[in-house]
Design a protein around this motif. Structure first.
Motif, PDB file in Angstrom:
ATOM      1  N   GLU A  85      -0.891  -8.349   9.562  1.00 34.82           N
ATOM      2  CA  GLU A  85      -2.317  -8.318   9.292  1.00 34.82           C
ATOM      3  C   GLU A  85      -2.913  -6.934   9.542  1.00 34.82           C
ATOM      4  O   GLU A  85      -2.940  -6.455  10.673  1.00 34.82           O
ATOM      5  CB  GLU A  85      -3.041  -9.354  10.155  1.00 34.82           C
ATOM      6  N   ASP A  86      -3.409  -6.289   8.465  1.00 34.21           N
ATOM      7  CA  ASP A  86      -4.059  -4.977   8.550  1.00 34.21           C
ATOM      8  C   ASP A  86      -3.197  -3.936   9.251  1.00 34.21           C
ATOM      9  O   ASP A  86      -3.711  -2.984   9.847  1.00 34.21           O
ATOM     10  CB  ASP A  86      -5.408  -5.089   9.274  1.00 34.21           C
ATOM     11  N   ARG A  87      -1.893  -4.086   9.161  1.00 29.89           N
ATOM     12  CA  ARG A  87      -0.997  -3.141   9.828  1.00 29.89           C
ATOM     13  C   ARG A  87      -0.024  -2.481   8.852  1.00 29.89           C
ATOM     14  O   ARG A  87       0.780  -1.644   9.248  1.00 29.89           O
ATOM     15  CB  ARG A  87      -0.215  -3.854  10.940  1.00 29.89           C
ATOM     16  N   ILE A  88      -0.100  -2.859   7.572  1.00 27.46           N
ATOM     17  CA  ILE A  88       0.857  -2.370   6.586  1.00 27.46           C
ATOM     18  C   ILE A  88       0.239  -1.311   5.686  1.00 27.46           C
ATOM     19  O   ILE A  88      -0.876  -1.468   5.187  1.00 27.46           O
ATOM     20  CB  ILE A  88       1.408  -3.519   5.733  1.00 27.46           C
ATOM     21  N   ALA A  89       0.986  -0.220   5.476  1.00 28.44           N
ATOM     22  CA  ALA A  89       0.689   0.758   4.435  1.00 28.44           C
ATOM     23  C   ALA A  89       1.788   0.617   3.387  1.00 28.44           C
ATOM     24  O   ALA A  89       2.976   0.771   3.703  1.00 28.44           O
ATOM     25  CB  ALA A  89       0.666   2.174   5.004  1.00 28.44           C
ATOM     26  N   TYR A  90       1.399   0.304   2.161  1.00 26.18           N
ATOM     27  CA  TYR A  90       2.360   0.031   1.083  1.00 26.18           C
ATOM     28  C   TYR A  90       2.401   1.200   0.106  1.00 26.18           C
ATOM     29  O   TYR A  90       1.349   1.705  -0.316  1.00 26.18           O
ATOM     30  CB  TYR A  90       1.956  -1.240   0.350  1.00 26.18           C
ATOM     31  N   ALA A  91       3.591   1.638  -0.255  1.00 28.11           N
ATOM     32  CA  ALA A  91       3.774   2.660  -1.279  1.00 28.11           C
ATOM     33  C   ALA A  91       4.707   2.102  -2.340  1.00 28.11           C
ATOM     34  O   ALA A  91       5.896   1.893  -2.075  1.00 28.11           O
ATOM     35  CB  ALA A  91       4.328   3.948  -0.678  1.00 28.11           C
ATOM     36  N   GLY A  92       4.157   1.839  -3.520  1.00 27.41           N
ATOM     37  CA  GLY A  92       4.945   1.291  -4.614  1.00 27.41           C
ATOM     38  C   GLY A  92       5.300   2.354  -5.637  1.00 27.41           C
ATOM     39  O   GLY A  92       5.351   3.549  -5.338  1.00 27.41           O
ATOM     40  N   HIS A  93       5.511   1.901  -6.884  1.00 27.26           N
ATOM     41  CA  HIS A  93       5.940   2.832  -7.926  1.00 27.26           C
ATOM     42  C   HIS A  93       4.813   3.764  -8.364  1.00 27.26           C
ATOM     43  O   HIS A  93       5.073   4.885  -8.799  1.00 27.26           O
ATOM     44  CB  HIS A  93       6.457   2.041  -9.126  1.00 27.26           C
ATOM     45  N   ALA A  94       3.567   3.323  -8.283  1.00 25.57           N
ATOM     46  CA  ALA A  94       2.426   4.171  -8.637  1.00 25.57           C
ATOM     47  C   ALA A  94       2.043   5.041  -7.450  1.00 25.57           C
ATOM     48  O   ALA A  94       2.077   4.597  -6.300  1.00 25.57           O
ATOM     49  CB  ALA A  94       1.242   3.309  -9.072  1.00 25.57           C
ATOM     50  N   ASP A  95       1.673   6.286  -7.735  1.00 28.86           N
ATOM     51  CA  ASP A  95       1.341   7.210  -6.647  1.00 28.86           C
ATOM     52  C   ASP A  95      -0.077   7.016  -6.128  1.00 28.86           C
ATOM     53  O   ASP A  95      -0.404   7.487  -5.031  1.00 28.86           O
ATOM     54  CB  ASP A  95       1.519   8.658  -7.112  1.00 28.86           C
ATOM     55  N   GLY A  96      -0.952   6.364  -6.888  1.00 22.77           N
ATOM     56  CA  GLY A  96      -2.293   6.053  -6.409  1.00 22.77           C
ATOM     57  C   GLY A  96      -3.167   7.267  -6.184  1.00 22.77           C
ATOM     58  O   GLY A  96      -3.917   7.322  -5.212  1.00 22.77           O
ATOM     59  N   LEU A  97      -3.075   8.261  -7.083  1.00 20.28           N
ATOM     60  CA  LEU A  97      -3.814   9.503  -6.911  1.00 20.28           C
ATOM     61  C   LEU A  97      -5.032   9.559  -7.826  1.00 20.28           C
ATOM     62  O   LEU A  97      -5.053   8.955  -8.896  1.00 20.28           O
ATOM     63  CB  LEU A  97      -2.903  10.703  -7.216  1.00 20.28           C
ATOM     64  N   LYS A  98      -6.014  10.328  -7.398  1.00 24.06           N
ATOM     65  CA  LYS A  98      -7.187  10.599  -8.223  1.00 24.06           C
ATOM     66  C   LYS A  98      -6.995  11.966  -8.863  1.00 24.06           C
ATOM     67  O   LYS A  98      -7.023  13.000  -8.186  1.00 24.06           O
ATOM     68  CB  LYS A  98      -8.457  10.544  -7.375  1.00 24.06           C
ATOM     69  N   ALA A  99      -6.806  11.968 -10.186  1.00 23.18           N
ATOM     70  CA  ALA A  99      -6.384  13.173 -10.899  1.00 23.18           C
ATOM     71  C   ALA A  99      -7.365  14.324 -10.779  1.00 23.18           C
ATOM     72  O   ALA A  99      -6.963  15.500 -10.766  1.00 23.18           O
ATOM     73  CB  ALA A  99      -6.147  12.844 -12.373  1.00 23.18           C
ATOM     74  N   MET A 100      -8.671  14.042 -10.683  1.00 23.86           N
ATOM     75  CA  MET A 100      -9.680  15.097 -10.672  1.00 23.86           C
ATOM     76  C   MET A 100     -10.070  15.531  -9.264  1.00 23.86           C
ATOM     77  O   MET A 100     -11.003  16.310  -9.099  1.00 23.86           O
ATOM     78  CB  MET A 100     -10.918  14.654 -11.461  1.00 23.86           C
ATOM     79  N   LEU A 101      -9.357  15.023  -8.269  1.00 21.55           N
ATOM     80  CA  LEU A 101      -9.522  15.516  -6.904  1.00 21.55           C
ATOM     81  C   LEU A 101      -8.338  16.410  -6.561  1.00 21.55           C
ATOM     82  O   LEU A 101      -7.230  16.225  -7.064  1.00 21.55           O
ATOM     83  CB  LEU A 101      -9.598  14.370  -5.899  1.00 21.55           C
TER      84      LEU A 101
END
Length: 206
Positions: A63-79
């Motif tokens: 519960e609220d303790r997991i950081a998940y990293a999948g196939h998508a990088d989850g980035l904001k291109a214009m930042l």
């Protein structure tokens, strides 16, 4: 506090993929998931991370303790690289991004827009987000995709440091990261579907 998975059964697209999976992680421990492509590793990790419901079984300590990293990088291109990390640090209630930049050798790219990065650089930035979450359990799905040998070493070092600080890591990967980690092969837990339940259009999404 441990992460415990007990007799977990998971599905993809309404079809059962794995059943009866049990595992546990204590602070400072890592576990590597093995299994052929399509065996259900991604579905298992997504279920443990709370991104989809389980068919059966229980996950405790997540519960609220997991950081998940999948196939998508989850980035904001214009930042910029730095702004991406600052954004995620704010989301998770943390502040400092310098350690994350340093861990993945991103300081020279700090002011570059994320959308202009190479695939490997984007992957390093996506993984650097883990360090600003402040969460003790890292659940990682093929984290070394697009990384060169030097970047894989940076990633493995980041995981070691996380474990040394009492963190935990659950990683699906086909490569040897040089970590002291137990291995769980999901193959014995695969659900065999007959032709009536599994069409060609379904099989590609497992």
């Amino acid at each position: 506090m441990e992460l415990n998975v007990t007799e977990l059964s998971v599905a993809r697209g309404g079809l059962p993929v794995l059943e009866g999976v049990s595992l546990s992680l204590a602070p400072g421990q890592a576990l590597v998931l093995r299994g052929p492509n399509g065996s259900g590793k991604t579905t298992l990790l997504r279920t443990i991370a709370g991104l989809q419901p389980a068919l059966a079984g229980n996950v405790t300590g997540a519960e609220d303790r997991i950081a998940y990293a999948g196939h998508a990088d989850g980035l904001k291109a214009m930042l910029s690289v730095s702004e991406n990390l600052t954004f995620w640090a704010a989301v998770f209630g943390t502040r400092h991004v310098d350690a994350a930049l340093a861990a993945f050798a991103l300081e020279p790219l700090a002011d570059r827009l994320a959308g202009t990065l190479s695939a490997g650089q984007k992957r390093r930035l996506g993984l650097a987000r883990l360090l600003v979450t402040g969460r003790p359990i890292w659940v990682l799905d093929e984290p070394t995709v697009s990384l060169d040998a030097d970047a894989v070493t940076l990633f493995a070092d980041a995981v070691r440091a996380h474990l040394a600080g009492g963190g935990m890591a659950l990683i699906a990967t086909h490569i040897d990261l040089g970590l002291e980690a137990a291995v769980l092969d999901v193959t014995p837990h695969r659900v065999v579907l007959d032709a009536a339940r599994l069409g060609a259009s379904d099989e590609a999404f497992l």
